[in-house]
Design an enzyme around this catalytic site. Structure first.
Site, PDB file in Angstrom:
ATOM      1  N   CYS A   1      28.327  -9.066  -4.950  1.00  0.00           N
ATOM      2  CA  CYS A   1      27.848 -10.437  -5.112  1.00  0.00           C
ATOM      3  C   CYS A   1      26.327 -10.446  -5.239  1.00  0.00           C
ATOM      4  CB  CYS A   1      28.362 -11.313  -3.971  1.00  0.00           C
ATOM      5  SG  CYS A   1      28.223 -13.083  -4.298  1.00  0.00           S
TER       6      CYS A   1
ATOM      7  N   HIS B   1      34.360 -10.236  -3.339  1.00  0.00           N
ATOM      8  CA  HIS B   1      34.012  -9.679  -2.025  1.00  0.00           C
ATOM      9  C   HIS B   1      35.166  -8.852  -1.457  1.00  0.00           C
ATOM     10  CE1 HIS B   1      30.219 -11.831  -1.130  1.00  0.00           C
ATOM     11  NE2 HIS B   1      30.722 -12.786  -1.902  1.00  0.00           N
TER      12      HIS B   1
ATOM     13  N   GLU C   1      35.012  -6.811   0.946  1.00  0.00           N
ATOM     14  CA  GLU C   1      34.887  -6.728   2.409  1.00  0.00           C
ATOM     15  C   GLU C   1      35.510  -7.933   3.108  1.00  0.00           C
ATOM     16  OE1 GLU C   1      32.636  -7.792   0.441  1.00  0.00           O
ATOM     17  OE2 GLU C   1      31.371  -9.314   1.387  1.00  0.00           O
TER      18      GLU C   1
END
Lengths: 226, 77
Positions: free
Chosen positions: A86, A203, A205
């Site tokens: 990002c 994302h 994560e």
């Protein structure tokens, strides 16, 4: 495998990255402050998401000049693994470590939702734990994620298999209505020509724990360990 | 002394905010409105002698992104 997660002023996904990496077997992550100047002892570097320097001027434009970025560039030049997620992807583009730029979403809105992304190339160090054509369900959260590059750059990206992720529908079809932000050719993630630097807008994560609705992000982190 | 750096999206780059502003002007009945591009102006106060070459390099490296933007530099006395 030891990861450095760089924290810039305004980073807000740094702890998510540390948690996701520390949940993997034989991997550990530490925060590195943007004013540090060394990455000695680390096997991989993650530039996390957030709003470094408040996104002032342009997303990633000021973070690019942080002291740690000299070390990140040297690390990348020696073939070290660098991942930008990002805002991290935006910083990699601004710093010239990846081609192209990320501009305002076509619809002007900040978009925060899960999207489908198709793995376009499995034999990369970032996607080897996935299969070509596999659809990953990952969250995006950005206002400036519209990938832009000129025709020659896009042709190079295609010719060198540098596009690793494209926005797709649930069936894995790369269609205009599956493109959340207007990115050219539905591009969601690219690697550099040497294959050791990877930037992506979704994302992973935030998709490593069943509580968060998807664990599809683990495949991208697990690829780095293999 | 001041330097003004005017930054606009390149013509080849999608500028949805500019397109929306153009549509709004048409709704208001403004005639002859063509393409609208929205950028930014950065005003830099300067003292001492002006190093124009340095200002150009800062405009290219920091203030604009040459992949998607063009800039012009004006120095005012």
């Amino acid at each position: 495998m030891k990861f450095a997660v760089v924290r810039f002023p305004g980073s807000n996904c740094d702890q998510d990255c540390v948690l996701a990496i520390n949940s993997l077997p034989s991997a550990s992550a530490e925060i590195v402050w943007h004013k540090d100047e060394s990455l000695a002892g680390y096997d991989a570097v993650v530039l996390p998401g957030g709003f470094s320097y408040g996104d002032y001027l342009r997303c990633g434009a000021i973070a690019r000049f942080s002291p740690i970025m000299t070390a990140v560039k040297a690390f990348a030049a020696k073939g070290g693994t660098v991942v930008g997620i990002c805002n991290g992807f935006q910083i990699l583009c601004e710093s010239g470590l990846l081609p192209g730029a990320l501009i305002r979403n076509r619809g002007l809105h900040f978009i925060c939702r899960h999207v489908g992304v198709r793995v376009e190339v499995w034999n990369s160090r970032f996607t080897s734990a996935a299969c070509t054509g596999q659809v990953l369900n990952l969250p995006i959260a950005h206002g400036e994620g519209c990938y832009y590059a000129d025709h020659a750059t896009l042709a190079n990206l295609r010719a060198n298999d540098q596009v690793l992720l494209r926005y797709c529908d649930t069936q894995g079809r790369i269609q205009a209505d599956a493109n959340p932000n207007g990115s050219l050719e539905n591009i969601a993630g690219i690697r550099n020509e040497a294959g050791n630097v990877f930037g992506l807008m979704p994302h992973p994560e935030r998709a490593c724990d069943p509580l968060l609705g998807s664990t599809d992000g683990r495949a991208l982190f697990e690829s780095l360990l293999s | 002394m001041k330097a003004l750096v005017t930054i606009l999206p390149k013509p080849s780059v999608l500028d949805p905010a500019g397109a929306a502003a153009a549509e709004a002007m048409k709704h208001l009945g403004v005639e002859g409105v063509g393409r609208v591009r929205i950028g930014k102006i950065i005003e830099i106060e300067l003292s001492g002698s002006v190093d124009e070459a340095r200002l150009h390099s800062v405009a290219t490296d920091l203030l604009s992104n040459p992949v998607v933007e063009d800039y012009t530099l004006h120095i005012q006395a």
